[in-house]
Structure formats: C-alpha cells, structure tokens
Design a protein around this motif. Sequence first.
Motif, PDB file in Angstrom:
ATOM      1  N   LYS A   1       0.852  -1.193   0.000  1.00 16.78           N
ATOM      2  CA  LYS A   1       0.000   0.000   0.000  1.00 16.78           C
ATOM      3  C   LYS A   1       0.889   1.244   0.000  1.00 16.78           C
ATOM      4  N   GLU A   2       0.488   2.217  -0.818  1.00 17.71           N
ATOM      5  CA  GLU A   2       1.206   3.484  -0.881  1.00 17.71           C
ATOM      6  C   GLU A   2       0.210   4.622  -0.737  1.00 17.71           C
ATOM      7  N   ASP A   3       0.368   5.412   0.338  1.00 18.25           N
ATOM      8  CA  ASP A   3      -0.542   6.517   0.645  1.00 18.25           C
ATOM      9  C   ASP A   3      -2.000   6.053   0.672  1.00 18.25           C
ATOM     10  N   GLY A   4      -2.217   4.872   1.261  1.00 20.41           N
ATOM     11  CA  GLY A   4      -3.567   4.347   1.402  1.00 20.41           C
ATOM     12  C   GLY A   4      -4.104   3.633   0.185  1.00 20.41           C
ATOM     13  N   SER A   5      -3.372   3.651  -0.928  1.00 19.78           N
ATOM     14  CA  SER A   5      -3.817   2.987  -2.152  1.00 19.78           C
ATOM     15  C   SER A   5      -3.072   1.660  -2.312  1.00 19.78           C
ATOM     16  N   THR A   6      -3.815   0.582  -2.566  1.00 14.92           N
ATOM     17  CA  THR A   6      -3.218  -0.746  -2.693  1.00 14.92           C
ATOM     18  C   THR A   6      -2.688  -0.947  -4.107  1.00 14.92           C
ATOM     19  N   ASN A   7      -1.354  -1.114  -4.206  1.00 14.91           N
ATOM     20  CA  ASN A   7      -0.716  -1.337  -5.503  1.00 14.91           C
ATOM     21  C   ASN A   7      -0.507  -2.822  -5.803  1.00 14.91           C
ATOM     22  N   THR A   8      -0.360  -3.626  -4.755  1.00 16.33           N
ATOM     23  CA  THR A   8      -0.136  -5.062  -4.911  1.00 16.33           C
ATOM     24  C   THR A   8      -0.974  -5.805  -3.886  1.00 16.33           C
ATOM     25  N   ASN A   9      -1.712  -6.806  -4.355  1.00 12.32           N
ATOM     26  CA  ASN A   9      -2.508  -7.628  -3.450  1.00 12.32           C
ATOM     27  C   ASN A   9      -2.778  -8.964  -4.144  1.00 12.32           C
ATOM     28  N   ASN A  10      -1.920  -9.954  -3.883  1.00 12.75           N
ATOM     29  CA  ASN A  10      -2.083 -11.248  -4.551  1.00 12.75           C
ATOM     30  C   ASN A  10      -1.596 -12.369  -3.652  1.00 12.75           C
ATOM     31  N   TRP A  11      -2.048 -13.585  -3.975  1.00 15.25           N
ATOM     32  CA  TRP A  11      -1.574 -14.777  -3.282  1.00 15.25           C
ATOM     33  C   TRP A  11      -1.602 -15.956  -4.235  1.00 15.25           C
ATOM     34  N   ASN A  12      -0.811 -16.965  -3.934  1.00 18.86           N
ATOM     35  CA  ASN A  12      -0.795 -18.178  -4.751  1.00 18.86           C
ATOM     36  C   ASN A  12      -0.491 -19.375  -3.873  1.00 18.86           C
TER      37      ASN A  12
END
Length: 339
Positions: free
Chosen positions: A171-182
């Motif tokens: 998260k950067e400044d409250g915005s999610t740039n990466t959110n994944n799982w495998n």
Amino acid sequence: MLSRTLLCVAVASGSTCALADTVWLKNGDRLTGTITVYDGGKLMLTTDYGGAIPIDMTKVKTLESNQQLLVKQGNDHTDHNTVSKALQPADEGKVILANGTAPQTIDLASIQQIMKPRPLIQDFTWKGNVDAAMDFKRAENDTDDYNVAFKTSARHGLWRHTGDGEYNREKEDGSTNTNNWNAEYALDRFFTDHWFWQGRFNYKHDNVEDLARQRQIGTGPGYQFWDDELGAFSLGSLINNTSYKYSDGTSDSFYSVSMKWDYNRYLIGKTFELFTTGELGRPLSNVADYSLDAEVGVRYKVTDWASLNVKYEKDLITGTQDGNDLDSSRVTAGFGVTW
C-alpha cells in the motif's frame, strides 16, 4: 538396590558417550556431538550444549564417529566416494575409514565433503521453511509492504508431497498497488533413485492486475539430480490444462507445456543457502507467447532454525491476445524459520 541403580546410570551414560561423535582439535580441545555435514572447509557438529557449531577443518586433529557417513575425496583429476561404517581416530591430520576388514587411513586435507548417505526408501522425513518480510516507510509517500511465503516437503519411501504458497500486499498513501496470493501442491511418485512422475495443482489470485486468476493442473515426468544434506536439484516437464480469468470477466482456457526447476545448495557448513525455483511455460495456442514465474535468493542461518533471507521474484506473461500482459518484479528481505 542403590548400587544397581548407579550401575544402570553408569552404563547408560557410557552408552550415550559411545554413540557421540568426537572431534579432536590441534590445540588439545575435544568436542562431542553429532557430525552432520562437512563442506566448504567447515565441519558442522550438532551439540546439546551449543547447537550447531561450525569448525574449521584446518584446526581439526582427527575425528571419531559411529554413524554411517559418505566421505567424498577428490583432487584435480578424480573424485572418490566412500560410504564408511564408522570413522576412527588416527595420527594428526588423518582419520581411519572403517569398512569391515579393509580399514583405510586418509588425510583430512583430501576430504571434500562428509554427509549422511540418503537411500531411496527411508523413514518419513519432513522439511520446510517460512519466510516473512515487512517494510514500513514514512516519508513524502507512506508505504506498507508485506510478504509471507512458505514451502514444505514430506517424503516417505517412493512418494513425495510438496506444498508452497505466498502472499504479497503493498500500500502506498492508502492505495493498494499489490494484493495477490498463490498456492501449489505437487505429488511425486519415484520409480528409480532419480526418475519420478509428478501431478501438480497451482492457483494464483490477484486483486489488482488485469489478469485476476490463474489455474493450472499438470502432470509429467521429472528427474532428481541429487537430494542430500548439501541441497537438492530437480527438473520436471509438465503438460498443463491452464485457465486465465481477467478482471473484466473474460477468460481463456488452453493447454500448455512447461519446464520446472527446484534448486538449493548449502555452503560453508550449511551457514548459507542459495536457492532458486521457477517455471517457464508456453501455451499450445495463441493465448500468450510464454510465461515465467521464478525466484532466486540466499538465506543466512542465524541459529539452527532462524535465518535471514533476500530474494528476487519475477512473474511474467507476454503476448496475450487482449494485451493484458503481466510483468511484475519484486525484491524482499526478511526473517525466516526453517525445519
């Protein structure tokens, strides 16, 4: 009654000492424990009083062990491997390989590696690791970065089960740039010491990228080049049924072929570990050109179970028909637990 009790204690203590490996040093010190591996000039002795102790082999006078060990000797021209039933002490700088009626005295300086031999059919073994990395930055741009990954493998006889998974969030400044799982599960059935057949299921979920879901079911042959105390290396080739689902609701389903690799190598008496795993795939249609999912890194063992790690990850899919290519790179550093 008291005399019998003391006698039993004495016998038990004597048996325990007899089973312990012994390392005599040139300065006159003597260490007891269990010899686990020798590589890169470091002899690892596991003790109940100090954990795993790395010993510089140039400081060793001689050795003694009652366990079966694989001793590898070599020079610039030839290598020679001997499975010794025991190691017996000898003159300074030498050790005796006890092999029944033909004991052999060799120089410690001629030894390249010592490890426990690992037969194909053995009792249940389980190993694995969990790595975690977190990064919190407070500046002009606030950043929260999380990464958790695990890998575990269990083997009994001709069957090997392997599972691994990973979660990433940034998260950067409250915005999610990466959110994944495998997550992935593989089942191997060995036919020889080296050849095996694998069945595999893999699933990836991404809440940010256009390529939201990937699912693969594959099967194919593999080859285990080695798997011992100093690491392992295997290659596998798979035919996969693959499906992509995009964030706009569209999807693709196709067959693909891929090559997998899994490599790790311990260095300097198992203090450092180099590792890399990955898969290079190509669809059997025009859905995409090729895909790559790989990581490479190094671990430094702080204790028997704790380690520090640094790794680089690459996730790439190119040439998709609708232009929803994926190109993601990531470098993490963190703390891990190994067993």
